[in-house]
Design a protein around this motif. Structure first.
Motif, PDB file in Angstrom:
ATOM      1  N   LYS A 184       0.851  -1.187   0.000  1.00 18.90           N
ATOM      2  CA  LYS A 184       0.000   0.000   0.000  1.00 18.90           C
ATOM      3  C   LYS A 184       0.884   1.232   0.000  1.00 18.90           C
ATOM      4  O   LYS A 184       1.948   1.240   0.619  1.00 18.90           O
ATOM      5  N   VAL A 185       0.436   2.279  -0.679  1.00 18.30           N
ATOM      6  CA  VAL A 185       1.163   3.549  -0.647  1.00 18.30           C
ATOM      7  C   VAL A 185       0.898   4.194   0.704  1.00 18.30           C
ATOM      8  O   VAL A 185      -0.240   4.501   1.046  1.00 18.30           O
ATOM      9  N   SER A 186       1.942   4.396   1.466  1.00 14.28           N
ATOM     10  CA  SER A 186       1.770   4.870   2.846  1.00 14.28           C
ATOM     11  C   SER A 186       1.557   6.375   2.933  1.00 14.28           C
ATOM     12  O   SER A 186       1.010   6.871   3.920  1.00 14.28           O
ATOM     13  N   ASP A 187       2.000   7.120   1.921  1.00 16.85           N
ATOM     14  CA  ASP A 187       1.901   8.581   1.986  1.00 16.85           C
ATOM     15  C   ASP A 187       0.990   9.134   0.902  1.00 16.85           C
ATOM     16  O   ASP A 187       1.212  10.226   0.370  1.00 16.85           O
ATOM     17  N   LEU A 188      -0.063   8.386   0.562  1.00 13.92           N
ATOM     18  CA  LEU A 188      -0.931   8.758  -0.554  1.00 13.92           C
ATOM     19  C   LEU A 188      -1.568  10.132  -0.369  1.00 13.92           C
ATOM     20  O   LEU A 188      -1.684  10.912  -1.322  1.00 13.92           O
ATOM     21  N   THR A 189      -1.991  10.460   0.846  1.00 12.56           N
ATOM     22  CA  THR A 189      -2.666  11.739   1.080  1.00 12.56           C
ATOM     23  C   THR A 189      -1.735  12.930   0.903  1.00 12.56           C
ATOM     24  O   THR A 189      -2.198  14.066   0.752  1.00 12.56           O
ATOM     25  N   GLU A 190      -0.452  12.697   0.910  1.00 15.82           N
ATOM     26  CA  GLU A 190       0.508  13.785   0.773  1.00 15.82           C
ATOM     27  C   GLU A 190       0.998  13.971  -0.661  1.00 15.82           C
ATOM     28  O   GLU A 190       1.773  14.888  -0.956  1.00 15.82           O
ATOM     29  N   LEU A 191       0.561  13.115  -1.548  1.00 15.98           N
ATOM     30  CA  LEU A 191       1.055  13.136  -2.921  1.00 15.98           C
ATOM     31  C   LEU A 191       0.094  13.859  -3.847  1.00 15.98           C
ATOM     32  O   LEU A 191      -1.119  13.864  -3.634  1.00 15.98           O
ATOM     33  N   GLN A 192       0.631  14.473  -4.889  1.00 19.17           N
ATOM     34  CA  GLN A 192      -0.183  15.098  -5.921  1.00 19.17           C
ATOM     35  C   GLN A 192      -0.553  14.053  -6.949  1.00 19.17           C
ATOM     36  O   GLN A 192       0.315  13.391  -7.519  1.00 19.17           O
ATOM     37  N   LEU A 193      -1.850  13.908  -7.199  1.00 23.08           N
ATOM     38  CA  LEU A 193      -2.339  12.872  -8.099  1.00 23.08           C
ATOM     39  C   LEU A 193      -2.749  13.454  -9.443  1.00 23.08           C
ATOM     40  O   LEU A 193      -3.212  14.589  -9.527  1.00 23.08           O
ATOM     41  N   ASN A 194      -2.563  12.649 -10.485  1.00 21.90           N
ATOM     42  CA  ASN A 194      -3.054  12.965 -11.831  1.00 21.90           C
ATOM     43  C   ASN A 194      -2.434  14.204 -12.462  1.00 21.90           C
ATOM     44  O   ASN A 194      -3.009  14.787 -13.384  1.00 21.90           O
ATOM     45  N   VAL A 195      -1.288  14.631 -11.970  1.00 27.25           N
ATOM     46  CA  VAL A 195      -0.550  15.738 -12.577  1.00 27.25           C
ATOM     47  C   VAL A 195       0.917  15.323 -12.695  1.00 27.25           C
ATOM     48  O   VAL A 195       1.432  14.576 -11.864  1.00 27.25           O
ATOM     49  N   THR A 196       1.570  15.822 -13.723  1.00 30.38           N
ATOM     50  CA  THR A 196       2.978  15.495 -13.915  1.00 30.38           C
ATOM     51  C   THR A 196       3.840  16.312 -12.959  1.00 30.38           C
ATOM     52  O   THR A 196       3.738  17.538 -12.909  1.00 30.38           O
ATOM     53  N   GLN A 197       4.644  15.616 -12.188  1.00 28.41           N
ATOM     54  CA  GLN A 197       5.555  16.264 -11.250  1.00 28.41           C
ATOM     55  C   GLN A 197       6.819  15.423 -11.176  1.00 28.41           C
ATOM     56  O   GLN A 197       6.813  14.303 -10.678  1.00 28.41           O
ATOM     57  N   LYS A 198       7.888  15.947 -11.704  1.00 27.76           N
ATOM     58  CA  LYS A 198       9.134  15.211 -11.832  1.00 27.76           C
ATOM     59  C   LYS A 198       9.685  14.747 -10.484  1.00 27.76           C
ATOM     60  O   LYS A 198       9.596  15.457  -9.482  1.00 27.76           O
ATOM     61  N   ASN A 199      10.232  13.521 -10.497  1.00 26.47           N
ATOM     62  CA  ASN A 199      10.988  12.967  -9.364  1.00 26.47           C
ATOM     63  C   ASN A 199      10.204  12.960  -8.051  1.00 26.47           C
ATOM     64  O   ASN A 199      10.717  13.299  -6.992  1.00 26.47           O
ATOM     65  N   THR A 200       8.935  12.551  -8.134  1.00 21.69           N
ATOM     66  CA  THR A 200       8.127  12.383  -6.932  1.00 21.69           C
ATOM     67  C   THR A 200       8.434  11.021  -6.311  1.00 21.69           C
ATOM     68  O   THR A 200       8.458  10.006  -7.010  1.00 21.69           O
ATOM     69  N   VAL A 201       8.668  10.994  -5.020  1.00 22.82           N
ATOM     70  CA  VAL A 201       9.001   9.747  -4.335  1.00 22.82           C
ATOM     71  C   VAL A 201       7.743   9.152  -3.700  1.00 22.82           C
ATOM     72  O   VAL A 201       7.024   9.835  -2.961  1.00 22.82           O
ATOM     73  N   VAL A 202       7.482   7.898  -4.018  1.00 24.30           N
ATOM     74  CA  VAL A 202       6.347   7.171  -3.466  1.00 24.30           C
ATOM     75  C   VAL A 202       6.885   6.095  -2.527  1.00 24.30           C
ATOM     76  O   VAL A 202       7.773   5.325  -2.897  1.00 24.30           O
ATOM     77  N   THR A 203       6.341   6.036  -1.321  1.00 22.80           N
ATOM     78  CA  THR A 203       6.790   5.068  -0.313  1.00 22.80           C
ATOM     79  C   THR A 203       5.645   4.116   0.022  1.00 22.80           C
ATOM     80  O   THR A 203       4.507   4.548   0.218  1.00 22.80           O
ATOM     81  N   THR A 204       5.934   2.825   0.082  1.00 26.15           N
ATOM     82  CA  THR A 204       4.913   1.848   0.436  1.00 26.15           C
ATOM     83  C   THR A 204       5.027   1.464   1.908  1.00 26.15           C
ATOM     84  O   THR A 204       6.015   1.770   2.579  1.00 26.15           O
TER      85      THR A 204
END
Length: 217
Positions: free
Chosen positions: A52-72
């Motif tokens: 599961k993505v642990s920081d989903l609420t902190e991430l920008q969705l559906n927009v291009t944003q270079k070098n975004t880090v996703v943590t599970t």
């Protein structure tokens, strides 16, 4: 959606993060669910299952944003340029919760009888996702509900016997890019080429145009 993106942009790296080990709806045949996984792998989609993505609420969705880090939740870290959330939506009961508070199921859907009448009401029917029917939530089923509800509204006004809605064997077609797909009909697994031909090429748009009695442009 991962298959569609990889089909259109084969050079892009696509990673699917899924909280379960098994893909697709649990009511599908195991062989169909396995085939969905195989199609994704064949197309080059990387799978991260049981995460599961642990920081989903902190991430920008559906927009291009270079070098975004996703943590599970299991410590995996991915660097991406685009995040698309496909977790589905909960039933929005805001429109009817106060008026039908005594008829709500735990998930916010309306409890219905075999005729799709809302529990406690003879003149109110529920169809689609807001009807508490034990079956996969699909537009196809919503259309079947609507047919039964319309018939029963007419029958109730004319004093005729009401029609019952019966769930049958699961039928589901999963488009996986315009050139592939998996699915089952009436409990039987379908060939991938048949699903691609029947649904994936145009997502059954012809059916919608026909039902609206409109000419497709």
């Amino acid at each position: 959606m991962a298959a569609e993106i990889k089909t259109e942009y084969p050079d892009k790296k696509v990673v699917l993060i899924h909280s379960r080990i098994g893909l697709a709806d649990p009511e599908l045949l195991p062989s169909v669910r396995q085939e969905a996984k195989e199609v994704l792998l064949q197309k080059g989609v990387e799978l991260l299952l049981g995460h599961k993505v642990s920081d989903l609420t902190e991430l920008q969705l559906n927009v291009t944003q270079k070098n975004t880090v996703v943590t599970t939740d299991k410590g995996e870290r991915l660097t991406t340029d685009l995040i698309i959330c496909c977790t589905g939506l909960k039933i929005n009961s805001a429109a009817y919760a106060s008026s039908f508070s005594g008829s709500l199921a735990d998930n916010g859907a309306l409890k219905v009888n075999a005729h799709l009448q809302v529990q406690g009401f003879s003149n109110v029917f529920a169809v689609g996702d807001c009807a508490d029917v034990n079956e996969p939530k699909m537009a196809y089923h919503a259309g079947l509900h609507a047919g039964v509800a319309v018939t029963n509204i007419a029958n109730s006004l004319s004093g005729k016997e009401l029609t019952s809605y019966r769930t049958g064997n699961v039928t589901m077609l999963l488009a996986m890019g315009y050139n592939d797909g998996v699915g089952q009909f009436n409990g039987m697994k379908l060939p991938r080429c048949l699903v691609a031909l029947g649904k994936s090429r145009d997502l059954l748009l012809w059916k919608s145009w026909r039902e609206m009695e409109q000419k497709q442009p």
